[in-house]
Motif scaffolding. Structure first.
Motif, PDB file in Angstrom:
ATOM      1  N   ALA A 144       8.686 -10.939  -1.047  1.00 55.94           N
ATOM      2  CA  ALA A 144       7.795  -9.963  -1.678  1.00 55.94           C
ATOM      3  C   ALA A 144       7.903  -8.598  -1.008  1.00 55.94           C
ATOM      4  CB  ALA A 144       6.354 -10.469  -1.639  1.00 55.94           C
ATOM      5  N   ALA A 145       7.932  -8.591   0.312  1.00 58.25           N
ATOM      6  CA  ALA A 145       8.026  -7.324   1.039  1.00 58.25           C
ATOM      7  C   ALA A 145       9.363  -6.636   0.786  1.00 58.25           C
ATOM      8  CB  ALA A 145       7.827  -7.568   2.535  1.00 58.25           C
ATOM      9  N   ILE A 146      10.440  -7.412   0.727  1.00 54.93           N
ATOM     10  CA  ILE A 146      11.759  -6.835   0.451  1.00 54.93           C
ATOM     11  C   ILE A 146      11.789  -6.253  -0.955  1.00 54.93           C
ATOM     12  CG2 ILE A 146      14.200  -7.381   0.073  1.00 54.93           C
ATOM     13  CD1 ILE A 146      13.949  -9.366   2.443  1.00 54.93           C
ATOM     14  N   ASN A 147      11.209  -6.949  -1.916  1.00 51.89           N
ATOM     15  CA  ASN A 147      11.173  -6.440  -3.290  1.00 51.89           C
ATOM     16  C   ASN A 147      10.400  -5.134  -3.389  1.00 51.89           C
ATOM     17  OD1 ASN A 147      12.776  -8.431  -4.458  1.00 51.89           O
ATOM     18  ND2 ASN A 147      11.034  -9.769  -4.849  1.00 51.89           N
ATOM     19  N   VAL A 148       9.268  -5.048  -2.703  1.00 51.79           N
ATOM     20  CA  VAL A 148       8.467  -3.824  -2.712  1.00 51.79           C
ATOM     21  C   VAL A 148       9.266  -2.688  -2.084  1.00 51.79           C
ATOM     22  CG1 VAL A 148       6.421  -2.708  -1.719  1.00 51.79           C
ATOM     23  CG2 VAL A 148       6.229  -4.961  -2.776  1.00 51.79           C
ATOM     24  N   LEU A 149       9.886  -2.965  -0.966  1.00 48.78           N
ATOM     25  CA  LEU A 149      10.675  -1.945  -0.276  1.00 48.78           C
ATOM     26  C   LEU A 149      11.842  -1.474  -1.141  1.00 48.78           C
ATOM     27  CD1 LEU A 149      11.088  -0.351   2.312  1.00 48.78           C
ATOM     28  CD2 LEU A 149      12.322  -2.300   3.249  1.00 48.78           C
ATOM     29  N   TYR A 150      12.564  -2.413  -1.754  1.00 49.55           N
ATOM     30  CA  TYR A 150      13.696  -2.048  -2.614  1.00 49.55           C
ATOM     31  C   TYR A 150      13.228  -1.247  -3.834  1.00 49.55           C
ATOM     32  CZ  TYR A 150      18.003  -2.384  -5.305  1.00 49.55           C
ATOM     33  OH  TYR A 150      19.141  -2.088  -6.025  1.00 49.55           O
ATOM     34  N   ASP A 151      12.127  -1.673  -4.454  1.00 45.74           N
ATOM     35  CA  ASP A 151      11.599  -0.946  -5.610  1.00 45.74           C
ATOM     36  C   ASP A 151      11.239   0.491  -5.230  1.00 45.74           C
ATOM     37  OD1 ASP A 151      11.917  -3.083  -7.318  1.00 45.74           O
ATOM     38  OD2 ASP A 151       9.811  -3.717  -7.237  1.00 45.74           O
ATOM     39  N   CYS A 152      10.765   0.662  -4.021  1.00 48.29           N
ATOM     40  CA  CYS A 152      10.381   1.985  -3.553  1.00 48.29           C
ATOM     41  C   CYS A 152      11.600   2.884  -3.292  1.00 48.29           C
ATOM     42  CB  CYS A 152       9.559   1.825  -2.278  1.00 48.29           C
ATOM     43  SG  CYS A 152       8.845   3.343  -1.651  1.00 48.29           S
ATOM     44  N   LEU A 153      12.700   2.299  -2.817  1.00 47.87           N
ATOM     45  CA  LEU A 153      13.863   3.097  -2.394  1.00 47.87           C
ATOM     46  C   LEU A 153      15.037   3.104  -3.372  1.00 47.87           C
ATOM     47  CD1 LEU A 153      13.986   2.112   1.389  1.00 47.87           C
ATOM     48  CD2 LEU A 153      13.289   4.312   0.429  1.00 47.87           C
ATOM     49  N   LYS A 154      15.058   2.218  -4.365  1.00 50.76           N
ATOM     50  CA  LYS A 154      16.269   2.058  -5.178  1.00 50.76           C
ATOM     51  C   LYS A 154      16.658   3.323  -5.944  1.00 50.76           C
ATOM     52  CE  LYS A 154      13.993  -0.179  -9.097  1.00 50.76           C
ATOM     53  NZ  LYS A 154      13.903  -1.417  -9.863  1.00 50.76           N
ATOM     54  N   ASP A 155      15.709   4.032  -6.505  1.00 48.21           N
ATOM     55  CA  ASP A 155      16.051   5.250  -7.240  1.00 48.21           C
ATOM     56  C   ASP A 155      16.559   6.338  -6.294  1.00 48.21           C
ATOM     57  OD1 ASP A 155      15.346   4.045  -9.620  1.00 48.21           O
ATOM     58  OD2 ASP A 155      13.318   4.906  -9.645  1.00 48.21           O
ATOM     59  N   THR A 194       0.833  -1.193   0.000  1.00 46.75           N
ATOM     60  CA  THR A 194       0.000   0.000   0.000  1.00 46.75           C
ATOM     61  C   THR A 194       0.867   1.242   0.000  1.00 46.75           C
ATOM     62  OG1 THR A 194      -1.717  -1.172   1.198  1.00 46.75           O
ATOM     63  CG2 THR A 194      -1.805   1.235   1.256  1.00 46.75           C
ATOM     64  N   ALA A 195       1.867   1.270   0.874  1.00 44.38           N
ATOM     65  CA  ALA A 195       2.730   2.446   0.967  1.00 44.38           C
ATOM     66  C   ALA A 195       3.523   2.633  -0.307  1.00 44.38           C
ATOM     67  CB  ALA A 195       3.666   2.309   2.166  1.00 44.38           C
ATOM     68  N   ALA A 196       4.073   1.558  -0.845  1.00 41.00           N
ATOM     69  CA  ALA A 196       4.873   1.659  -2.052  1.00 41.00           C
ATOM     70  C   ALA A 196       4.016   2.076  -3.236  1.00 41.00           C
ATOM     71  CB  ALA A 196       5.561   0.332  -2.350  1.00 41.00           C
ATOM     72  N   GLY A 197       2.775   1.644  -3.268  1.00 38.18           N
ATOM     73  CA  GLY A 197       1.907   2.000  -4.368  1.00 38.18           C
ATOM     74  C   GLY A 197       1.543   3.460  -4.377  1.00 38.18           C
ATOM     75  N   THR A 198       1.542   4.108  -3.223  1.00 40.04           N
ATOM     76  CA  THR A 198       1.170   5.513  -3.140  1.00 40.04           C
ATOM     77  C   THR A 198       2.351   6.407  -2.825  1.00 40.04           C
ATOM     78  OG1 THR A 198       0.661   5.285  -0.792  1.00 40.04           O
ATOM     79  CG2 THR A 198      -1.136   4.917  -2.337  1.00 40.04           C
ATOM     80  N   ALA A 199       3.508   5.832  -2.546  1.00 46.11           N
ATOM     81  CA  ALA A 199       4.655   6.632  -2.121  1.00 46.11           C
ATOM     82  C   ALA A 199       5.479   7.087  -3.311  1.00 46.11           C
ATOM     83  CB  ALA A 199       5.533   5.814  -1.178  1.00 46.11           C
ATOM     84  N   SER A 200       6.017   8.267  -3.188  1.00 48.63           N
ATOM     85  CA  SER A 200       7.011   8.725  -4.159  1.00 48.63           C
ATOM     86  C   SER A 200       8.374   8.418  -3.574  1.00 48.63           C
ATOM     87  CB  SER A 200       6.858  10.224  -4.402  1.00 48.63           C
ATOM     88  OG  SER A 200       7.280  10.943  -3.258  1.00 48.63           O
TER      89      SER A 200
END
Length: 196
Positions: free
Chosen positions: A37-48, A13-19
């Motif tokens: 799955a949670a690690i992938n979402v977190l990494y996708d959110c922070l990698k850039d 939810t957070a990753a879907g709405t977070a910049s």
């Protein structure tokens, strides 16, 4: 199991709405409780945000490490480096030898550089944010006799160079002497591993 699912749901939810600017608001209970799955979402959110931050001050490694060989399918929580999520990249000189993940007889060539991204998970704040970029450079024993030919460095998430005490890093890496002082990603995330 319910706790892991709840964490994953919050992360999704957070990753879907977070910049990239507000990914640090993603909540977690404990880095070791995060599933793939949670690690992938977190990494996708922070990698850039991590890549931009490490490059901010113009450091050559901080600006180019993402073009190097990845060593894992995703970050993993191994325990070293303060229980952070870690994701390692190897430059062209290091990649062939490092990706063998050999347990003994390892001799990395001079010029090898490893850059390890990190995500800091704060249990107290129940939040995750970019951590330092940890860097190991093989310079040879003539240039670094006290650390078996390795120089340890790091960049803060804002790209500023970290002050690194060589003996502090090397004392921990000494546990992997047979691997030329290298720690590897967790076995389940190693890319192209041929473990010995």
């Amino acid at each position: 199991m319910i706790r892991k699912l709840a964490i994953a749901a919050v992360l999704c939810t957070a990753a879907g709405t977070a910049s990239a600017a507000d990914c640090n608001a993603v909540t977690v209970e404990d880095a070791f409780d995060l599933d793939e799955a949670a690690i992938n979402v977190l990494y996708d959110c922070l990698k850039d945000k991590m890549a931009t931050g490490y490059a901010k001050e113009g450091d050559e490694i901080g600006s180019t490490y993402r073009s190097w060989a990845p060593t894992a399918t995703r970050p993993g929580v191994a325990g070293p480096h303060g229980n952070r999520l870690l994701n390692t990249f190897a430059n062209d000189i290091a990649a062939d030898q490092y990706l063998k993940f050999a347990d003994e007889g390892v001799e990395m060539p001079v010029g090898s550089i490893l850059a390890k991204e990190s995500i800091t998970v704060s249990i107290k704040k129940k939040a995750a944010r970019p951590g330092p970029l940890f860097i190991m450079t093989k310079v040879g024993t003539d240039d670094a006799p006290d650390t078996a030919g390795w120089l340890y460095a790091g960049l803060q998430p804002n790209g500023k160079v970290m002050k690194v005490k060589q003996s502090f890093c090397h004392d921990c890496h000494a546990g992997w002497e047979a691997q030329d002082y290298l720690g590897y990603p967790l076995e389940e995330v190693r890319l192209g591993a041929s473990t010995n």
